[in-house]
Structures are given as C-alpha cells and as structure tokens.
Design a protein around this motif. Structure first.
Motif, PDB file in Angstrom:
ATOM      1  N   PRO A  37       0.792  -1.094  -0.140  1.00 26.55           N
ATOM      2  CA  PRO A  37      -0.011  -0.010   0.061  1.00 26.55           C
ATOM      3  C   PRO A  37       0.792   1.410   0.115  1.00 26.55           C
ATOM      4  N   LEU A  38       1.925   1.215   0.590  1.00 30.01           N
ATOM      5  CA  LEU A  38       2.649   2.465   0.590  1.00 30.01           C
ATOM      6  C   LEU A  38       4.050   2.239  -0.117  1.00 30.01           C
ATOM      7  N   GLY A  39       4.058   1.260  -1.006  1.00 33.58           N
ATOM      8  CA  GLY A  39       5.280   1.014  -1.880  1.00 33.58           C
ATOM      9  C   GLY A  39       6.257   0.055  -1.516  1.00 33.58           C
ATOM     10  N   VAL A  40       6.003  -0.360  -0.379  1.00 38.12           N
ATOM     11  CA  VAL A  40       7.178  -1.394   0.247  1.00 38.12           C
ATOM     12  C   VAL A  40       6.392  -2.555   0.646  1.00 38.12           C
ATOM     13  N   PRO A  41       6.954  -3.760   0.356  1.00 39.46           N
ATOM     14  CA  PRO A  41       6.078  -5.093   0.615  1.00 39.46           C
ATOM     15  C   PRO A  41       5.996  -5.178   2.035  1.00 39.46           C
ATOM     16  N   GLN A  42       4.949  -5.658   2.529  1.00 43.67           N
ATOM     17  CA  GLN A  42       4.664  -6.159   3.717  1.00 43.67           C
ATOM     18  C   GLN A  42       3.532  -7.124   4.022  1.00 43.67           C
ATOM     19  N   GLN A  43       3.335  -7.861   5.189  1.00 46.62           N
ATOM     20  CA  GLN A  43       2.339  -8.888   5.193  1.00 46.62           C
ATOM     21  C   GLN A  43       1.038  -8.285   5.437  1.00 46.62           C
ATOM     22  N   GLY A  44       0.362  -8.564   4.775  1.00 47.30           N
ATOM     23  CA  GLY A  44      -1.338  -7.992   4.852  1.00 47.30           C
ATOM     24  C   GLY A  44      -2.225  -9.303   5.262  1.00 47.30           C
ATOM     25  N   ILE A  45      -3.560  -8.788   5.631  1.00 46.43           N
ATOM     26  CA  ILE A  45      -4.520  -9.801   5.964  1.00 46.43           C
ATOM     27  C   ILE A  45      -5.550  -9.551   4.780  1.00 46.43           C
ATOM     28  N   LEU A  46      -5.725 -10.648   4.108  1.00 55.75           N
ATOM     29  CA  LEU A  46      -6.460 -10.674   2.967  1.00 55.75           C
ATOM     30  C   LEU A  46      -8.042 -11.490   3.308  1.00 55.75           C
ATOM     31  N   LYS A 166       4.266   1.222   7.469  1.00 51.21           N
ATOM     32  CA  LYS A 166       4.774   0.353   6.476  1.00 51.21           C
ATOM     33  C   LYS A 166       5.370  -1.003   7.384  1.00 51.21           C
ATOM     34  N   THR A 167       5.354  -0.826   8.492  1.00 51.15           N
ATOM     35  CA  THR A 167       5.862  -2.040   9.585  1.00 51.15           C
ATOM     36  C   THR A 167       4.950  -3.019   9.823  1.00 51.15           C
ATOM     37  N   ASN A 168       5.188  -4.503   9.586  1.00 48.51           N
ATOM     38  CA  ASN A 168       4.364  -5.565   9.800  1.00 48.51           C
ATOM     39  C   ASN A 168       3.645  -5.313  11.222  1.00 48.51           C
ATOM     40  N   HIS A 169       2.389  -5.709  11.149  1.00 45.15           N
ATOM     41  CA  HIS A 169       1.640  -5.923  12.364  1.00 45.15           C
ATOM     42  C   HIS A 169       2.294  -6.616  13.649  1.00 45.15           C
ATOM     43  N   THR A 170       3.202  -7.417  13.119  1.00 43.54           N
ATOM     44  CA  THR A 170       3.952  -8.447  14.196  1.00 43.54           C
ATOM     45  C   THR A 170       4.849  -7.585  15.014  1.00 43.54           C
ATOM     46  N   ALA A 171       5.487  -6.781  14.245  1.00 39.18           N
ATOM     47  CA  ALA A 171       6.713  -5.802  14.804  1.00 39.18           C
ATOM     48  C   ALA A 171       5.769  -4.973  15.725  1.00 39.18           C
ATOM     49  N   LEU A 172       4.913  -4.376  15.194  1.00 41.09           N
ATOM     50  CA  LEU A 172       4.187  -3.322  15.873  1.00 41.09           C
ATOM     51  C   LEU A 172       3.668  -3.851  17.153  1.00 41.09           C
ATOM     52  N   LYS A 173       3.021  -4.926  17.106  1.00 36.48           N
ATOM     53  CA  LYS A 173       2.457  -5.787  18.313  1.00 36.48           C
ATOM     54  C   LYS A 173       3.654  -5.932  19.367  1.00 36.48           C
ATOM     55  N   ALA A 174       4.661  -6.293  19.130  1.00 34.20           N
ATOM     56  CA  ALA A 174       5.950  -6.642  19.697  1.00 34.20           C
ATOM     57  C   ALA A 174       6.398  -5.703  20.375  1.00 34.20           C
ATOM     58  N   LYS A 175       6.194  -4.289  19.727  1.00 35.65           N
ATOM     59  CA  LYS A 175       6.702  -3.133  20.195  1.00 35.65           C
ATOM     60  C   LYS A 175       5.858  -2.765  21.550  1.00 35.65           C
ATOM     61  N   LEU A 176       4.361  -2.850  21.188  1.00 36.04           N
ATOM     62  CA  LEU A 176       3.689  -2.597  22.215  1.00 36.04           C
ATOM     63  C   LEU A 176       3.609  -3.552  23.506  1.00 36.04           C
ATOM     64  N   ASP A 177       3.921  -4.925  23.127  1.00 36.82           N
ATOM     65  CA  ASP A 177       4.020  -5.900  24.225  1.00 36.82           C
ATOM     66  C   ASP A 177       5.354  -5.527  25.034  1.00 36.82           C
ATOM     67  N   ASN A 178       6.282  -4.957  24.486  1.00 35.65           N
ATOM     68  CA  ASN A 178       7.579  -4.766  25.332  1.00 35.65           C
ATOM     69  C   ASN A 178       7.371  -3.258  25.951  1.00 35.65           C
ATOM     70  N   GLY A 179       6.016  -2.838  25.900  1.00 39.75           N
ATOM     71  CA  GLY A 179       5.631  -1.563  26.695  1.00 39.75           C
ATOM     72  C   GLY A 179       6.200  -0.329  26.172  1.00 39.75           C
ATOM     73  N   LYS A 180       6.355  -0.246  24.889  1.00 42.56           N
ATOM     74  CA  LYS A 180       6.703   0.865  24.206  1.00 42.56           C
ATOM     75  C   LYS A 180       5.664   1.374  23.267  1.00 42.56           C
ATOM     76  N   LYS A 181       5.912   2.826  23.183  1.00 41.28           N
ATOM     77  CA  LYS A 181       4.688   3.416  22.282  1.00 41.28           C
ATOM     78  C   LYS A 181       5.099   3.484  20.903  1.00 41.28           C
ATOM     79  N   LEU A 182       3.982   3.485  19.828  1.00 37.24           N
ATOM     80  CA  LEU A 182       4.330   3.243  18.490  1.00 37.24           C
ATOM     81  C   LEU A 182       4.528   4.743  18.086  1.00 37.24           C
ATOM     82  N   PRO A 183       5.466   4.844  16.994  1.00 37.50           N
ATOM     83  CA  PRO A 183       5.832   6.050  16.385  1.00 37.50           C
ATOM     84  C   PRO A 183       4.702   6.323  15.400  1.00 37.50           C
TER      85      PRO A 183
END
Length: 538
Positions: A37-46, A166-183
């Motif tokens: 969607p933003l020009g780079v490959p990422q894992q989506g849910i279809l 652009k980041t996969n949802h798994t990486a975003l989730k891992a960041k939250l699970d580690n107690g961090k805010k998303l950019p």
C-alpha cells in the motif's frame, strides 16, 4: 493460551435467527498475503484474496450467515463496528464475548441487522491484526417501503480511510508488548491505496453517495472533494439534517455518508484526506473521475483544517438528527423524546496514560484492562468464578495510580443513563460502545460539572455509536441500555485499546427469556475454562 473443545459447524444454528427475514450467506477465507500500500512489501491480512475485504450489502433485518475460515497461523476474530447484535452479544467478535477461531479452523457468525440502517465497517479485533487489514465496509439499506429523506443516488461508494504503517503488524505488536509507544504512522490509505491509487468514476450531472469510515489506528482525518460540496445525510445509522460541508472531520472509528453532485466541468478532481491535530500533517489523495473527462487530475490540492479544535467542535455540534425522517422503521426518528427521560445513573470515564511495572499502559478510571483466560460472556453464562469481578471499575475517576485488572462494570437492563467521557490529556480521543447507539448531548472544553447539563442538546442530538472527545475536554452521552449482554467500551485509538484502555459493560436482567437475550449459539466455540462444556443440544 486458549484451549478448545472440538468444533462442530451444524446447519441447525439457523434456528437462532428470524426465519421470516431474508438470509445472506458469505464464505470468507482469511489469509496472509503480500501487499504494497505504501510502496514497500509487507504482510497483509486478506479476505478472499482482497485488501481491503469485501463489502457487506444488506437490508434492515436481514440475517447474515458469515462462514469465516481462518487460514492464518494465529487465532483470529472479526468484530462488527456499529452492528448492535440485538440480544446477541455472543456474536460480537471481541475477546470478551467470543472465543478466537483457531488456525486452520472455521466459525460461522450468525448475525441479524435488526432495526438498523446506515454505514458501518468490520475489522479484526485480536493481536493488533487491524494494522494488517482484514477490514471492510458494511452498508444497511432501508426496506423498500420505508421512506428515505433523499432521492436514490446514481451510485453508492464505500470509502475506507485510515492511517497506516509500513511495518508489519507483528513488529508493531511486539513493540507494544514490550511496553513501548508506537511511532507516528507512515501514511494514509484510501481503500487500501496511497495517493491517486483509488479512483471513483462518476457521470456529470448525477449525484452519488459516499460512505466514509475511518478504519485507521489513531488519527482523526479530514476529507474534502476538490470543487465539490458534501451534503451529509447519515451518521452511523441516523439520518441527519442535510447540512452542506466543504470538508468533514472523521474521527477514528467513525462512519459518515454524504451526497456529492457532479456539477462541475468534466475533468478529474482530487479527493483529499489529511490528518488532524498533528504537527506533521499526512496527506493522501484519490481521484474523482468524470466519465466524460479529457483532463487528468492536476493543480494544487484543496486545503483543509489542520490543528484547529474549535473548527472541529463547531462542526460536530452542527451534526444533528433529522427528526422528521424515518429510520429503520416508518415512524419518524424524532418520535423518541430522549430529552424528556430522566437518567437514573451518571458514569464519568476518565482516560489516562501511565507506566505500570515499567511498561506503557493506558487506563479508564485508573484501571488498565487485561484479558481473562476465558471470554467474559462465557464465564458469565457458565458461572465460572474467578474470571472477572463485577464492579472492578468505578463509576467515577478515582485518582488512584493506574493498575491492571479485568474491568467489568455492572448495569441494569432497560435503564436510561448518562456517561461523561473526560479527556484531560492533550490528545484527541474517540470512544465506542458495542451493542448500542447513544445520543451525543454535549461536548465542550474544560472540566465537566453538573452545570454543564444546561447546555445539553435535548432535542435533536445525533444518535451514533462512536464519539470524539477533544483534548482537555469532555463529551456527554445519553444511552438507553436496551440490549442485554457483555459489551465492549473502548477507545478507538488502537494501541491504547491494546494496552488497556477499554472495559466491558455487563447489561443484565435476572429474567431468563429469549425475549431479552438469545441462548448461547449451538455452534459457539468454547475455550479457556469453558472448554469441555456444552452449548445446547444439536
């Protein structure tokens, strides 16, 4: 970790729904797939290979039988933003009501869009899947003999807008699970596309309906049509006064529909969507293509509001119910005089952010929600002790330091209550309640007090299911608790919801009657401490 009983999908579940009303059958296969969607490959849910997923078209009172095959490698659930699930919170599709669909398994949702019209959307509710897709539009048309307060449009478009990473949802989730805010997000999508990727073809002189839903993760968005006006006609199932706007704020989780008349010269025009209340303004575009156009879209983008709160507040106050129009039934929407009913309870809900055990969390009235090992609805039905505690969240802000709990608030069936959302933070909030619509009777800056009721709109406030709360402001709603069940109250700021800014409202009656609530579905998945139990005889 969920544990399950073996799953059966019998056809006998059709006895749950109204046989007199039409059925619509859907079969969806949920898969991971590469998207750009933003020009780079990422894992989506279809869904059936589509990103975004397919629209659901239906009429008032239709029965929707949706067979969902989970071909992901992790559990999955779909929830239905704005569908009220009358007497049927079993099918709401959030972790407090419904067991996740295990990988490689299927589950059939049995829904009825009882006494509803309007524009809504569905989305995946688990594991931060919403950041990967799996969402789509829902449109509920009026029954043929029910008058609609505008002429049939020449076309009807779904427009799904939202911020995107652009980041996969798994990486975003891992960041939250580690107690961090998303950019800050990387961009904005319109129907799954970046700038000029989405196009809407129209005929000059005709009028079209655009159903816009903000399916994003956190940002309020403004939409505008170059050279054209938008006539608002419906908000989340309520026909509105038909005010005309040059641009419209759509807060996260909200849905609007408006009419646009193609009354300009036959060239192509921009549809512009941009973030609101952000120092860095993200902007994207789609193309409004006149079928007889010989000129491609060009020129400067039409400007819109950026950080102005008063502008948005005044626009929100201008959105009101059309009292003489019919809703899903032939009687006028104004025949229910909500402003003449005395409220029996006031609930004040304050959002906050804090570190708990060194990790970022978010709370309501100091409680940061943590999921139980068993869906709360099932625990309630089977009387499984120790899963949750009624009253584990207060009716009012406590001023306590934030803490973790599985927060459930008790409420009585058929009561009429007032809820005040209090936002003392510098962000804009967006709050949603499953299973109900409510009247947005007031909103303003500063601290709410009982004197604030003097400014309430007790005549033609808009009825909807998601409302914004501006920074350092409050929003007041009236609500008739006329739907028994376990209902999610949540921020639509998705990382905040994921990290605890939600709770469940248990609307309860001691009367065990199908008139008030459907029995547990025969095909219900049973997991956690409900595993090994039985639903009903097949």
């Amino acid at each position: 970790m969920w544990s399950y009983v073996p799953f059966l999908a019998p056809l006998f579940f059709l006895s749950l729904v109204h046989a007199d009303d039409p059925y619509r059958f859907f079969t969806w296969n949920i898969t991971f797939g590469d998207i750009y969607p933003l020009g780079v490959p990422q894992q989506g849910i279809l869904i059936n290979g589509q990103f975004p997923g397919p629209d659901i078209y239906c009429n008032t009172n239709d029965n929707l039988i949706i067979n969902v095959h989970n071909s992901l490698t992790e559990p999955f659930l779909i929830s239905w933003n704005g569908l009220q699930q009358r007497r049927n919170s079993w099918e709401d599709g959030v972790e407090g009501t419904t067991c996740p669909i295990p990988p490689g398994k299927n589950f059939t949702y049995i829904l009825q869009v009882k006494d509803q019209i309007g524009s809504f959307f569905y989305f995946p509710s688990l594991n931060f899947h919403k950041a990967a897709g799996g969402f789509g539009g829902i449109r509920i048309l009026s029954r043929p003999l029910i008058p609609v307060p505008f002429s049939d449009p020449s076309g009807d478009f779904t427009v799904l807008i939202g911020d995107w990473y652009k980041t996969n949802h798994t990486a975003l989730k891992a960041k939250l699970d580690n107690g961090k805010k998303l950019p800050f997000p990387d961009g904005i999508l319109i129907n799954g596309h970046a700038s000029n990727g989405a196009s809407f073809t129209v005929d000059q002189g005709n009028t079209y309906r655009f159903r816009v839903s903000n399916v994003g993760l956190q940002n309020s968005l403004n939409i505008r049509f170059q050279g054209h006006k938008m006539k608002l006609v419906e908000v989340e199932g309520t026909h509105t006064l038909q005010n005309t706007y040059s641009s419209l704020d759509v807060h996260v989780g909200q849905s609007y529909s408006f009419l646009v008349t193609m009354d300009q010269a036959p060239v192509d025009y921009y549809i512009v969507v941009s973030t609101r209340f952000t120092s860095n303004v993200l902007t994207t575009t789609a193309v409004l293509h006149y079928s007889n156009s010989g000129t491609r879209v060009s020129g400067p983008l039409p400007g819109g509001p950026t950080v102005q709160i008063d502008w948005s507040l005044n626009q929100a106050r201008s959105i009101r119910t059309n009292l003489t129009a019919s809703g899903p039934r032939p009687n006028p929407q104004g025949s229910y005089h909500y402003g003449m009913i005395n409220t029996s309870r006031t609930i004040r809900l304050a959002n906050s952010a804090s570190l708990i055990d060194g990790k970022q969390r978010y709370a309501v009235n100091s409680v940061s929600f943590i999921p139980a090992d068993t869906p709360l609805k099932l625990a309630d039905y089977y009387k499984i002790s120790g899963v949750f505690r009624l009253g584990s969240i207060s009716d009012n802000p406590t001023g306590q330091k934030e803490y973790l709990d599985t927060s459930v608030m008790p409420a009585d069936y058929r009561t009429f209550i007032e809820i005040i959302f209090e936002n003392k933070e510098s962000i804009i909030q967006s709050w949603h309640l499953d299973g109900h619509s409510f009247w947005v009777v007031g909103m303003d800056g500063g601290q709410w007090s009982p004197d604030s009721r003097k400014e309430y709109n007790l005549r033609d406030a808009v009825s909807r299911c998601t409302t914004q709360v501006y920074p350092k402001s409050w929003t007041a709603i009236y609500i008739a608790l006329d739907n028994v069940g376990m209902w999610n109250v949540r921020t639509e700021f998705w990382s905040r919801r994921y990290l605890g800014q939600q709770f469940y409202l248990r609307v309860y009656t001691p009367v065990n009657s199908i008139r008030d609530e459907y029995p547990i579905p025969k095909n219900a998945l049973l997991c956690g401490r409900a595993a090994g139990r039985h639903t009903r005889p097949l």
